[in-house]
Design an enzyme around this catalytic site. Sequence first.
Site, mmCIF file in Angstrom:
data_model
loop_
_atom_site.group_PDB
_atom_site.id
_atom_site.type_symbol
_atom_site.label_atom_id
_atom_site.label_comp_id
_atom_site.label_asym_id
_atom_site.label_seq_id
_atom_site.Cartn_x
_atom_site.Cartn_y
_atom_site.Cartn_z
ATOM 1 N N GLY A 14 36.177 50.857 38.377
ATOM 2 C CA GLY A 14 36.950 50.335 39.499
ATOM 3 C C GLY A 14 38.413 50.729 39.393
ATOM 4 O O GLY A 14 38.975 50.767 38.300
ATOM 5 N N VAL A 26 50.786 59.509 30.129
ATOM 6 C CA VAL A 26 49.983 60.357 29.248
ATOM 7 C C VAL A 26 50.398 61.815 29.400
ATOM 8 O O VAL A 26 50.614 62.532 28.405
ATOM 9 C CB VAL A 26 48.472 60.194 29.563
ATOM 10 N N ARG A 75 31.570 56.147 39.398
ATOM 11 C CA ARG A 75 30.630 55.771 38.343
ATOM 12 C C ARG A 75 29.576 56.858 38.250
ATOM 13 O O ARG A 75 29.220 57.468 39.249
ATOM 14 C CB ARG A 75 30.012 54.397 38.631
ATOM 15 N N GLY A 105 37.600 50.144 32.313
ATOM 16 C CA GLY A 105 37.150 48.882 31.741
ATOM 17 C C GLY A 105 36.138 49.081 30.635
ATOM 18 O O GLY A 105 36.011 50.181 30.074
ATOM 19 N N ASP A 106 35.381 48.025 30.331
ATOM 20 C CA ASP A 106 34.480 48.105 29.179
ATOM 21 C C ASP A 106 33.362 49.129 29.364
ATOM 22 O O ASP A 106 32.926 49.758 28.402
ATOM 23 C CB ASP A 106 33.914 46.723 28.831
ATOM 24 N N THR A 129 41.884 47.446 34.539
ATOM 25 C CA THR A 129 40.980 46.596 35.320
ATOM 26 C C THR A 129 41.738 45.397 35.847
ATOM 27 O O THR A 129 42.488 44.763 35.094
ATOM 28 C CB THR A 129 39.768 46.124 34.480
ATOM 29 N N ASP A 131 40.578 42.605 36.528
ATOM 30 C CA ASP A 131 39.944 41.336 36.140
ATOM 31 C C ASP A 131 40.507 40.716 34.860
ATOM 32 O O ASP A 131 40.239 39.557 34.566
ATOM 33 C CB ASP A 131 38.440 41.523 35.968
ATOM 34 N N ASP A 133 39.558 41.068 31.799
ATOM 35 C CA ASP A 133 38.404 40.510 31.090
ATOM 36 C C ASP A 133 38.122 41.217 29.770
ATOM 37 O O ASP A 133 37.005 41.157 29.248
ATOM 38 C CB ASP A 133 37.161 40.567 31.984
ATOM 39 N N ARG A 158 48.127 29.113 53.460
ATOM 40 C CA ARG A 158 48.566 27.715 53.365
ATOM 41 C C ARG A 158 49.460 27.351 54.556
ATOM 42 O O ARG A 158 49.411 26.217 55.040
ATOM 43 C CB ARG A 158 49.293 27.453 52.045
ATOM 44 N N ARG A 166 44.019 21.967 57.919
ATOM 45 C CA ARG A 166 42.713 22.558 57.615
ATOM 46 C C ARG A 166 42.463 22.657 56.115
ATOM 47 O O ARG A 166 43.393 22.682 55.302
ATOM 48 C CB ARG A 166 42.626 23.970 58.215
ATOM 49 N N ARG A 175 33.922 38.992 39.521
ATOM 50 C CA ARG A 175 32.476 38.791 39.448
ATOM 51 C C ARG A 175 32.076 38.139 38.131
ATOM 52 O O ARG A 175 31.187 37.301 38.086
ATOM 53 C CB ARG A 175 31.763 40.137 39.627
ATOM 54 N N ALA A 190 46.821 25.458 44.417
ATOM 55 C CA ALA A 190 45.468 25.165 44.920
ATOM 56 C C ALA A 190 44.977 23.825 44.374
ATOM 57 O O ALA A 190 45.248 23.468 43.223
ATOM 58 C CB ALA A 190 44.510 26.282 44.518
ATOM 59 N N GLU A 191 44.239 23.124 45.220
ATOM 60 C CA GLU A 191 43.702 21.824 44.801
ATOM 61 C C GLU A 191 42.522 21.985 43.840
ATOM 62 O O GLU A 191 42.283 21.145 42.976
ATOM 63 C CB GLU A 191 43.268 21.023 46.034
ATOM 64 N N ARG A 250 37.621 26.318 56.835
ATOM 65 C CA ARG A 250 37.589 27.757 57.115
ATOM 66 C C ARG A 250 37.434 28.542 55.815
ATOM 67 O O ARG A 250 37.816 28.070 54.738
ATOM 68 C CB ARG A 250 38.880 28.199 57.819
#
Length: 326
Positions: A14, A26, A75, A105-106, A129, A131, A133, A158, A166, A175, A190-191, A250
């Site tokens: 990704g 590089v 990929r 990534g991994d 990445t 993410d 992660d 907001r 709302r 993911r 965020a709540e 929503r």
Amino acid sequence: MKKVSNIAVLTSGGDAPGMNAAVRAVVRTGIYHQLNVYGVMYGYRGMLKNEIFPLESKSVANIIQRGGTILKTARCKEFYEAEGRAKAYENLKKHNIDGIVVIGGDGSFNGAYKMSKEFDIPCIGLPGTIDKDIAGTDFTIGFDTAVNTAVDAIDKIRDTADAHDRLFVIEVMGRDAGYIALHSGISTGAEHIMTPEHLIDVKDIIEDLQTNERRKKLVNIIVVAEGSIAGGAEEVARMVKSSCPQLDTRVTILGHIQRGGSPTSQDRVLASRMGYAAVEALLNGTSNVMIGIVNNKIQYTPLEQAIKAKEHLDPEWLKMVKILAS
């Protein structure tokens, strides 16, 4: 270890904002040390198809601020097989390439690890990445930009949520990891935040929403990682609507806007430091490691460990979210 003189750089998996900054670092570090630097188009797929070409300093001019990747990315299932990797190595030999820098990534690191073991070619991984992660680094290339993109969007949502009283359920990328949801959710007040790492019962969220309604707190934001255990934003909203039909609920799915855009200053600096360190590592005889930055210092993590280890989301953060949103 043999002296490295010809290196290749590729982006795989990704895309992430800041990949171009890493490629630039590089290339220019390699040229400074009188190395021949090659670019590989479309990741491992380009390695298999011999889409390999020399890069000069001017090849990477005016790209540090650009999102995406000038080397493109893809990929490649064929690279999963030993026969495909052997074909890729033959193409590398045609250009006398004796060192590789892989930005991804991994999954990308897994390919680099196998390549290095099977053909004794030194490989260095850069964690690209959104993410965040991958263990062994405090931040990954692209994460800060993705979070800031999400924050900008949620702030705007907001505003309209407040105008209409709302509830918005907002889905962000992630993911398998909830870091984008966690950081963007905290940053926007965020709540509730829902991640793949921790199961949060939607019934508890509904109970909180009903309490908020009684307190006349009518504007609520729920940030959901796409891989949330409870399901994506659409599923969470469906469950909320069935129990709280009186709430004007929503859904907004931010999607791939989180991958694009000009990288933030933090991502540009991070990518530049990592790209520079990757070439220095190859020159010093270091091989088969991922370049990370921990406590603002360069750190090497063996590729095999980087593939297997995952960054763990601390549940204390979610506890903090609940307290701050009360």
